[in-house]
Design a protein around this motif. Structure first.
Motif, PDB file in Angstrom:
ATOM      1  N   LEU A 423      67.566  14.766 -28.650  1.00 24.97           N
ATOM      2  CA  LEU A 423      66.518  14.934 -27.618  1.00 24.97           C
ATOM      3  C   LEU A 423      65.059  14.417 -28.058  1.00 24.97           C
ATOM      4  CD1 LEU A 423      65.717  16.212 -25.109  1.00 24.97           C
ATOM      5  CD2 LEU A 423      65.252  18.366 -26.219  1.00 24.97           C
ATOM      6  N   GLU A 424      64.731  14.734 -29.223  1.00 21.01           N
ATOM      7  CA  GLU A 424      63.180  14.238 -29.872  1.00 21.01           C
ATOM      8  C   GLU A 424      63.290  12.733 -29.742  1.00 21.01           C
ATOM      9  OE1 GLU A 424      60.394  14.623 -33.397  1.00 21.01           O
ATOM     10  OE2 GLU A 424      62.287  15.306 -33.914  1.00 21.01           O
ATOM     11  N   LYS A 425      64.276  11.921 -30.049  1.00 19.43           N
ATOM     12  CA  LYS A 425      64.362  10.428 -29.877  1.00 19.43           C
ATOM     13  C   LYS A 425      64.363  10.141 -28.564  1.00 19.43           C
ATOM     14  CE  LYS A 425      66.713   9.953 -34.278  1.00 19.43           C
ATOM     15  NZ  LYS A 425      68.022   9.543 -34.694  1.00 19.43           N
ATOM     16  N   ASP A 426      64.959  10.819 -27.621  1.00 17.91           N
ATOM     17  CA  ASP A 426      65.151  10.488 -26.250  1.00 17.91           C
ATOM     18  C   ASP A 426      63.693  10.595 -25.445  1.00 17.91           C
ATOM     19  OD1 ASP A 426      67.756   9.871 -26.124  1.00 17.91           O
ATOM     20  OD2 ASP A 426      68.506  11.726 -25.640  1.00 17.91           O
ATOM     21  N   ILE A 427      63.085  11.681 -25.857  1.00 19.16           N
ATOM     22  CA  ILE A 427      61.754  11.956 -25.436  1.00 19.16           C
ATOM     23  C   ILE A 427      60.682  10.735 -26.054  1.00 19.16           C
ATOM     24  CG2 ILE A 427      59.760  13.340 -25.454  1.00 19.16           C
ATOM     25  CD1 ILE A 427      61.641  15.722 -25.501  1.00 19.16           C
ATOM     26  N   GLY A 515      65.834  12.506 -10.651  1.00 19.86           N
ATOM     27  CA  GLY A 515      65.638  11.112 -10.574  1.00 19.86           C
ATOM     28  C   GLY A 515      66.362  10.447 -11.627  1.00 19.86           C
ATOM     29  N   THR A 516      65.760   9.372 -12.239  1.00 18.73           N
ATOM     30  CA  THR A 516      66.680   8.414 -12.965  1.00 18.73           C
ATOM     31  C   THR A 516      66.398   8.948 -14.435  1.00 18.73           C
ATOM     32  OG1 THR A 516      64.632   7.449 -13.583  1.00 18.73           O
ATOM     33  CG2 THR A 516      65.713   6.313 -11.913  1.00 18.73           C
ATOM     34  N   ARG A 517      67.443   8.269 -15.514  1.00 22.64           N
ATOM     35  CA  ARG A 517      67.436   8.855 -16.895  1.00 22.64           C
ATOM     36  C   ARG A 517      66.119   8.742 -17.614  1.00 22.64           C
ATOM     37  NH1 ARG A 517      71.897   6.807 -20.290  1.00 22.64           N
ATOM     38  NH2 ARG A 517      71.571   8.429 -21.258  1.00 22.64           N
ATOM     39  N   ALA A 518      65.260   8.049 -17.179  1.00 21.53           N
ATOM     40  CA  ALA A 518      63.846   7.831 -17.607  1.00 21.53           C
ATOM     41  C   ALA A 518      62.909   9.044 -17.630  1.00 21.53           C
ATOM     42  CB  ALA A 518      63.219   6.558 -17.125  1.00 21.53           C
ATOM     43  N   THR A 519      63.390  10.070 -16.698  1.00 27.37           N
ATOM     44  CA  THR A 519      62.326  11.260 -16.695  1.00 27.37           C
ATOM     45  C   THR A 519      62.647  12.324 -17.721  1.00 27.37           C
ATOM     46  OG1 THR A 519      64.209  12.568 -15.252  1.00 27.37           O
ATOM     47  CG2 THR A 519      62.525  11.026 -13.937  1.00 27.37           C
ATOM     48  N   LEU A 520      61.716  13.124 -18.088  1.00 27.73           N
ATOM     49  CA  LEU A 520      61.864  14.284 -18.866  1.00 27.73           C
ATOM     50  C   LEU A 520      62.729  15.205 -18.693  1.00 27.73           C
ATOM     51  CD1 LEU A 520      58.099  14.936 -20.189  1.00 27.73           C
ATOM     52  CD2 LEU A 520      59.959  14.002 -21.501  1.00 27.73           C
ATOM     53  N   PHE A 527      70.398  17.424 -22.697  1.00 30.01           N
ATOM     54  CA  PHE A 527      70.610  18.186 -23.679  1.00 30.01           C
ATOM     55  C   PHE A 527      71.218  19.720 -23.366  1.00 30.01           C
ATOM     56  CE2 PHE A 527      68.432  21.744 -25.785  1.00 30.01           C
ATOM     57  CZ  PHE A 527      68.731  21.603 -27.052  1.00 30.01           C
ATOM     58  N   LYS A 528      70.814  20.139 -22.115  1.00 34.88           N
ATOM     59  CA  LYS A 528      71.225  21.248 -21.731  1.00 34.88           C
ATOM     60  C   LYS A 528      72.658  21.320 -21.569  1.00 34.88           C
ATOM     61  CE  LYS A 528      70.778  22.610 -17.279  1.00 34.88           C
ATOM     62  NZ  LYS A 528      70.127  23.083 -16.014  1.00 34.88           N
ATOM     63  N   SER A 529      73.171  20.381 -20.692  1.00 35.48           N
ATOM     64  CA  SER A 529      74.574  19.996 -20.293  1.00 35.48           C
ATOM     65  C   SER A 529      75.534  19.968 -21.549  1.00 35.48           C
ATOM     66  CB  SER A 529      74.859  18.800 -19.402  1.00 35.48           C
ATOM     67  OG  SER A 529      74.020  18.969 -18.351  1.00 35.48           O
ATOM     68  N   THR A 530      75.198  19.248 -22.673  1.00 32.84           N
ATOM     69  CA  THR A 530      75.691  18.971 -23.983  1.00 32.84           C
ATOM     70  C   THR A 530      75.756  20.260 -24.587  1.00 32.84           C
ATOM     71  OG1 THR A 530      74.784  16.677 -24.099  1.00 32.84           O
ATOM     72  CG2 THR A 530      75.945  17.651 -26.003  1.00 32.84           C
ATOM     73  N   VAL A 531      74.808  21.097 -24.742  1.00 34.23           N
ATOM     74  CA  VAL A 531      75.126  22.442 -25.488  1.00 34.23           C
ATOM     75  C   VAL A 531      75.814  23.512 -24.566  1.00 34.23           C
ATOM     76  CG1 VAL A 531      73.682  24.410 -26.369  1.00 34.23           C
ATOM     77  CG2 VAL A 531      72.791  22.083 -26.406  1.00 34.23           C
ATOM     78  N   GLN A 532      75.795  23.155 -23.234  1.00 37.15           N
ATOM     79  CA  GLN A 532      76.492  24.319 -22.481  1.00 37.15           C
ATOM     80  C   GLN A 532      77.988  23.995 -22.489  1.00 37.15           C
ATOM     81  OE1 GLN A 532      74.332  24.257 -18.668  1.00 37.15           O
ATOM     82  NE2 GLN A 532      73.143  26.189 -19.130  1.00 37.15           N
ATOM     83  N   GLN A 635      52.275  13.500 -27.617  1.00 34.09           N
ATOM     84  CA  GLN A 635      52.860  13.998 -28.966  1.00 34.09           C
ATOM     85  C   GLN A 635      52.701  15.806 -29.122  1.00 34.09           C
ATOM     86  OE1 GLN A 635      54.620  12.412 -31.358  1.00 34.09           O
ATOM     87  NE2 GLN A 635      54.505  10.656 -30.045  1.00 34.09           N
ATOM     88  N   LYS A 636      51.818  15.991 -28.589  1.00 29.38           N
ATOM     89  CA  LYS A 636      51.743  17.613 -28.640  1.00 29.38           C
ATOM     90  C   LYS A 636      52.727  18.170 -27.885  1.00 29.38           C
ATOM     91  CE  LYS A 636      46.659  17.649 -29.542  1.00 29.38           C
ATOM     92  NZ  LYS A 636      45.163  17.823 -28.680  1.00 29.38           N
TER      93      LYS A 636
END
Length: 638
Positions: A423-427, A515-520, A527-532, A635-636
């Motif tokens: 997730l960090e890399k995606d963000i 929206g698109t995959r480029a959104t937070l 991330f949520k779907s993978t964990v769930q 970054q914060k």
């Protein structure tokens, strides 16, 4: 689990939905709001003049009384006056300028504030003389004043001294009793909350926010102005028909509204054209455009949406402003109703239009629909959350699976930690999309900063009295709100070329819809779907009790992601504004030096200091530092 259940909010449907009425002074926001709440002259109105002096919030409750809460600028009277004296010093400095000989019928806003606190003629006193004078107003010991009334008329009369700005030509000022004059606290008031008895016109839980003008000279009220805009779910940009036909104020206001859309909680906005009853019917019927249509007044009012002379029409203008800032598939751009043309006067008088034709009921219906949609989602989530917790209670009857659960915990934790790294890399990839527009923005800002500053410093209409305005801008660190010039913000103006390059990408990254995959939001959803899904595997293989536990953990993941999305919305205002804040910080010494200039040729000397100081800061990398500031905020958040 007991603590989790007890922690659920019992009044989830009472969480407020804020609707902001945002516009320049005299646009008719209070008149519009009076019509929406079905209370004519409830909030003070004054034709085309400035009337409301601070942010006023209006909502309904189940109480039988009208209630007002008036919040002062600080908790203690002593501190209020210390802060007031700091503001007073600036006000007097602006009043003392030698060249300002403008006489415009309406008392200068600075003089209005001084006279409200010290009485008639106080604007002619020196700062030292004013400090030695006793204020004519009573300063309460408590930060919050509260009063209630059973009748709307009595309540309105009692409320007016706290929020109504008096004008020099206002005869009512002379009629004020000595007691009423002592209650003229509006220069010391931060905001006012008004609660009405339960109403069929507006739903409980909706807060209308009457946001006066485009900010405030006082730092705390100006901060309150920004805070209120940022918390609004809906923003109505309110502009009078005269301004729609005659100047670009409405366009500037739409751009201000878009800043709120980019940086706050806003999910929807519209242009509301007020005072449409000022249209001369016979004159309009003679126009070429009107000849092609029925003479019915209602239709004439509505075709204003097509024939308002705005280099196109009002609807196209709103769409144009939104399209410059938002992705093409944003929900707000799909709306049919982006412009409302309303007539509050006709709503009450009914000479030419029925109430329906004034579009006031249409605005009310919009609010009810928006409210119902939001609350339906909240209620559904609340019921599901409660049901899952109770189901887990029902099925966890013993600790027999305790050891097995602990064994699985380690494996599952390792999986989650790995997904957080991904997730960090995606963000980071999300934020990396800003790099190209950042670079383009810096290039454009360096090309245009001289022209932007020249547009502010050089005037086509002469300089008489303008050095007073320039001095005020410098005293307020590059930002000034006044009746004559609306909102001047040198820092944002200098940052504007960068904003224009980054707005589309920024809006897409932080958009509320998926929206698109480029959104937070999309990255968090993935991330949520993978964990769930991992939790779902546990649920299908094991017992009913473990299935309920998996369902509970899936729900907790929904809750965590929802909280994270709220945090993002709260933080994005600081991220978006960081460019202007950084520029303001770099120009601070320049503003301070210019503000201290007095004597002959003061304007030219101030002009030179600002121009040379700006050039020096740009050469030192002012725009590059602003970009680094925004990256630091990214970054914060990450």
């Amino acid at each position: 689990l007991r603590n989790r259940l007890a922690g659920l909010e019992p009044d989830v449907l009472k969480d407020p939905i804020c609707v902001g009425l945002f516009g320049s002074t005299g646009a008719g926001k209070s008149t519009l709001l009076n019509a929406i709440i079905e209370k004519n002259y409830f909030l003070p109105v004054s034709g085309s003049q400035t009337c409301t002096s601070c942010v006023v919030q209006v909502n309904t409750s189940r109480n039988k009384y009208y209630e007002a809460k008036i919040y002062l600028l600080n908790d203690e009277a002593r501190i209020i006056f210390m802060e007031w004296k700091d503001e007073l010093k600036n006000l007097v400095a602006l009043m003392e300028t030698e060249e300002d000989s403008e006489k415009d019928g309406e008392r200068d806003e600075n003089a209005l504030k001084i006279c409200a606190i010290y009485g008639e003629g106080a604007e002619k006193k020196t700062y030292k003389e004013l400090c030695e004078m006793k204020p004519i107003v009573n300063i309460p010991r408590s930060r919050c004043l509260v009063f209630k009334e059973a009748q709307a008329e009595e309540f309105s009369k009692k409320l007016q001294p706290y929020i109504r700005t008096q004008n020099i030509n206002d005869d009512s000022e002379a009629e004020l009793s000595e007691e009423d004059q002592r209650m003229q606290l509006w220069p010391l008031i931060k905001n006012v909350e008004v609660t009405l008895p339960r109403s069929d016109e507006i739903p409980e839980g909706v807060i209308f926010v009457d946001i006066p003008g485009t900010g405030d000279f006082n730092n705390k009220r100006d901060a309150m102005w920004k805070e209120n805009i940022n918390k609004c779910y809906v923003i109505w940009v309110v502009s009078g028909l005269g301004r729609i036909q005659g100047d670009k104020t409405h366009e500037n206001l739409l751009n201000e509204g878009m800043k709120a859309f980019q940086s706050g909680m806003c999910r929807d906005m519209a242009l509301v054209i007020t005072k449409s009853d000022d249209l001369d019917l016979e004159e309009y019927k003679r126009s070429v455009a009107a000849q092609e249509h029925s003479s019915n007044y209602y239709k004439l009012i509505n075709i204003l949406k097509i024939y308002v002379p705005l280099e196109g029409d009002a609807y196209k203008l709103v769409t144009f402003v939104l399209q410059k800032k938002l992705p093409s598939n944003s929900e707000v751009l799909q709306k049919v109703d982006l412009v409302y043309t309303v007539s509050a006067r006709e709503y009450w008088q009914g000479k030419n239009l029925s109430k329906e034709e004034t579009e006031i009921p249409k605005l009310r219906k919009y609010i009810w629909n928006f409210y119902a949609s939001e609350k339906k989602k909240e209620l559904k989530d609340y019921v599901e959350e409660t049901f899952v917790i109770l189901s887990l209670f029902e099925n966890l009857k013993s600790n027999q699976d305790k050891e097995h659960l602990h064994a699985e915990k380690g494996v599952f934790k390792e999986f989650i930690v790995q997904k957080i790294r991904e997730l960090e890399k995606d963000i980071e990839k999300c934020f990396a999309l800003m790099e190209k527009p950042f670079n383009e923005g810096i290039t454009e800002a360096k090309k245009s900063y001289k022209k932007i500053m020249d547009n502010f410093l050089n005037r086509d209409c002469g300089y008489q009295g303008y050095h007073k305005t320039l001095k005020a801008v410098c005293l307020k660190k590059g930002v000034l709100t006044s009746r004559k010039f609306d909102r001047i913000d040198i820092n944002e103006a200098l940052a504007q070329p960068i904003y224009e390059k980054i707005d589309m990408v920024f809006g897409n990254i932080f958009r509320i819809q998926l929206g698109t995959r480029a959104t937070l939001k999309a990255k968090l959803f993935e991330f949520k779907s993978t964990v769930q899904n991992k939790m779902e595997e546990t649920k299908t293989k094991k017992s009913l009790a473990k299935g309920c536990l998996a369902k509970f953990l899936q729900q907790e993941m929904d809750f965590i992601i929802s909280e994270t999305e709220q945090l993002i919305l709260q933080r994005k205002a600081n991220i978006y504004r960081s460019l202007a804040v950084s520029i303001q910080r770099d120009l601070l010494l320049c503003y301070q030096e210019a503000a201290e200039i007095r004597g002959s040729q003061a304007y030219q000397r101030m002009q030179n200091i600002i121009s040379q100081g700006l050039k020096s800061e740009v050469e030192k990398g002012m725009f590059e530092k602003a970009i680094e500031e925004m990256k630091s905020e990214f970054q914060k958040l990450k």
